[in-house]
Design an enzyme around this catalytic site. Structure first.
Site, mmCIF file in Angstrom:
data_model
loop_
_atom_site.group_PDB
_atom_site.id
_atom_site.type_symbol
_atom_site.label_atom_id
_atom_site.label_comp_id
_atom_site.label_asym_id
_atom_site.label_seq_id
_atom_site.Cartn_x
_atom_site.Cartn_y
_atom_site.Cartn_z
ATOM 1 N N LYS A 1 0.857 -1.199 0.000
ATOM 2 C CA LYS A 1 0.000 0.000 0.000
ATOM 3 C C LYS A 1 0.889 1.243 0.000
ATOM 4 O O LYS A 1 1.901 1.271 0.725
ATOM 5 C CB LYS A 1 -0.871 -0.043 1.262
ATOM 6 N N SER B 1 -9.742 1.628 2.937
ATOM 7 C CA SER B 1 -8.877 2.390 2.062
ATOM 8 C C SER B 1 -7.868 1.546 1.285
ATOM 9 O O SER B 1 -7.399 1.984 0.241
ATOM 10 C CB SER B 1 -8.115 3.439 2.883
ATOM 11 N N SER C 1 -9.944 -0.706 7.102
ATOM 12 C CA SER C 1 -9.347 -0.615 5.765
ATOM 13 C C SER C 1 -8.627 -1.846 5.256
ATOM 14 O O SER C 1 -8.231 -1.870 4.099
ATOM 15 C CB SER C 1 -8.376 0.555 5.717
HETATM 16 N N1 GLN Z 1 -13.186 3.831 6.182
HETATM 17 C C1 GLN Z 1 -12.615 4.279 7.412
HETATM 18 C C2 GLN Z 1 -12.253 5.742 7.333
HETATM 19 O O1 GLN Z 1 -12.434 6.319 6.295
HETATM 20 C C3 GLN Z 1 -11.447 3.447 7.783
HETATM 21 C C4 GLN Z 1 -10.217 3.807 7.072
HETATM 22 C C5 GLN Z 1 -9.048 2.997 7.491
HETATM 23 O O2 GLN Z 1 -9.183 1.981 8.164
HETATM 24 N N2 GLN Z 1 -7.878 3.510 7.129
HETATM 25 O O3 GLN Z 1 -11.802 6.318 8.280
#
Ligand code: GLN
Length: 493
Positions: free
Chosen positions: A78, A157, A181
């Site tokens: 990532k 994400s 994410s």
């Molecule tokens: N979807 C969640 C957010 O937007 C989690 C994101 C993540 O785990 N990095 O905060």
């Protein structure tokens, strides 16, 4: 040899050890798959040359008998992990062109174990999002999208990390999970995603989003592969004061330990309104599968669950607003020149951060400001404690908890992006584990009626990833999820 893409990491490793395949050969197959699946928009910076060198080094290690646990296995990363001298952008305009002078602890551990770096993978900007649509590179596409249908979201994400593994364009990948994410995109793409206990993997060198919630973890095709790569990633790091100084057990053993006599909790509060019927049915199936494998099912209650999402959406933006203060146009990446220093800050940040990131900075700054701190941030921290105590109580009674990973399967790109609240609801089942610091895993367990993958989530108490591997493996065996998505690389089909 077209079967190269069909192997799990464990199978590939066995053939590498027997010298039936070479690392370079394996890498070639993956690099061809990366080209073939370019339309999925997963790799934002492929590292072809670096990968070649790493694969050649791995072959040398095999021939000299010095190979390590991941030698020759192609792995995507990532774009939130700092990689030395390789562009690291967090998929944000503000970090375009940033070449870190250091390597994150987790990635350096993976390379030391012989892993081969395929490249940097697409994600939501600064890991803020649930659909990969906040990335400046545009969204990653889910390989489960029909060939002639709408492009579906890979989730977020870590969308690129999940999509690349599902599509056969990475054997394994690394992601991060602050509120879901890793688990949510894993569920959307039909792969295994593990979020370790907070403190199990070092956060050093990972672009920070919300420091009390962030954890690195792997995406793999099987639970066994998850244990393999996780064992290389985990462990104490003196450079991260929140990393736990605990010995890393042999997780591969846990995969085959069986679940005879384990107690599995089903939390009443996870039956939420509007949950997809297919998911509800799958959850019931999961419960039956675990019972058949010898576990005892226990109905439990986690009474503060309904506060988890609002609590997360105060704490995460608050920490983000503080972490993102460092992108001021002076130290990293982008700068918009201006007459005065204040103006330079304003123009740089207005131009460099996307809409969702700006929204989080505004919410976070507001929640932390004098006068509102007690009402929002402090209150959220108190609620967070209650959520953790719910789990502590539950884990006095059960070894693991079974829930769905998400309330629905994936959705078409563009469908939720203009409505932040709907988007935030994607995380309803995943954020509690981050707030409580617990480990969680998502296992692909079935398809919706429209043919889209669905995941089941298992949670365990702190540092008991071993129990996750045993229970996830039981689900995996019974679910027999071995389907190939329609837009995977040709040789995977
Ligand atoms: N979807 C969640 C957010 O937007 C989690 C994101 C993540 O785990 N990095 O905060």
């Amino acid at each position: 040899m077209s079967d190269l893409l069909k192997m799990t990491a464990t199978q590939a490793r066995n053939l590498l050890l027997k010298k039936e395949i070479s690392s370079v050969e394996l890498l070639d197959a993956y690099q061809t798959a990366m080209e073939e699946t370019k339309g999925l928009n997963n790799y934002v910076t492929p590292t072809f040359e670096v990968a070649k060198q790493m694969a050649m080094d791995a072959d040398k290690a095999y021939s000299q008998g010095t190979a390590s646990s991941l030698s020759g296995l192609p792995i995507g990363v990532k774009d939130l992990f700092c990689t030395k001298d390789i562009e690291t952008t967090a998929c944000s305009a503000i970090l375009k062109g940033f070449l870190p002078s250091y390597e994150s602890t987790v990635t350096s551990k993976v390379w030391k174990s012989g892993g081969v770096m395929l490249g940097k993978l697409n994600c939501d900007e600064f890991a803020m999002g649930s659909s990969n649509e906040t990335s400046i590179f545009g969204p990653s596409v889910n390989p489960w999208s029909k060939k002639d249908g709408n492009n579906l979201s890979s989730g977020g994400s870590s969308g690129g990390s999940a999509s690349s593994v599902a599509a056969g364009a990475a054997l394994m990948s690394l992601g991060t999970d602050t509120g879901g994410s890793i688990r949510q995109p894993a569920a959307f793409c039909g792969v295994v995603g593990l979020k370790p206990t907070y403190g199990r993997c070092s956060r050093w060198g990972i672009v920070a989003f919300a420091s009390s919630l962030d954890q690195a973890g792997p995406f793999t095709r099987t639970v066994e592969d998850s244990a393999l790569i996780f064992s290389a990633m985990a462990g104490h790091d003196p450079k991260d004061s929140t990393s736990a100084s605990l010995k890393v057990p042999n997780f591969s053993k846990a995969v085959h330990a069986g679940i005879e006599g384990l107690r599995i909790g089903i939390p009443a509060e996870y039956y939420v309104d509007g949950m997809d019927i297919d998911i509800l049915e799958l959850w019931k199936k999961g419960r039956a599968w675990l019972e058949q494998a010898g576990a005892t099912i226990v109905d439990i209650s986690l009474p503060h669950t309904k506060y988890a999402l609002p609590c997360y959406y105060i704490i995460a933006p608050a920490e983000a607003s503080s972490n993102l203060a460092r992108y001021d146009g002076v130290k990293y990446g982008k700068r918009i020149e201006a007459e005065t220093l204040d103006e330079m800050y304003e123009l740089t940040r207005a131009d460099g951060f996307g809409e969702e990131v700006q929204r989080r900075i505004l919410i976070g700054t507001y929640a932390l400001s004098a006068g509102y701190y007690d009402a929002y941030y402090l209150k959220a921290q108190q609620v967070r404690r209650l959520i953790k105590e719910d789990f502590d109580k539950a884990f006095n009674e059960v070894d693991a908890i079974l829930t769905p990973t998400t309330p629905s399967p994936t959705f078409p790109l563009g469908a939720e992006v203009s409505d932040p609240i709907t988007m935030y609801l994607n995380d309803v089942f995943t954020v509690p584990a981050n707030l409580a610091g617990l480990p969680g895993i998502s296992v692909p367990a079935g398809l919706s009626k429209q043919g889209l993958p669905l995941g089941l989530q298992l949670l365990a108490s702190h540092f008991r990833e071993d129990k996750l591997f045993s229970t996830a493996s039981a689900i995996e065996k019974q679910a027999e999820f071995s389907l190939v998505p329609p837009r995977a690389a040709g040789d995977l089909q």
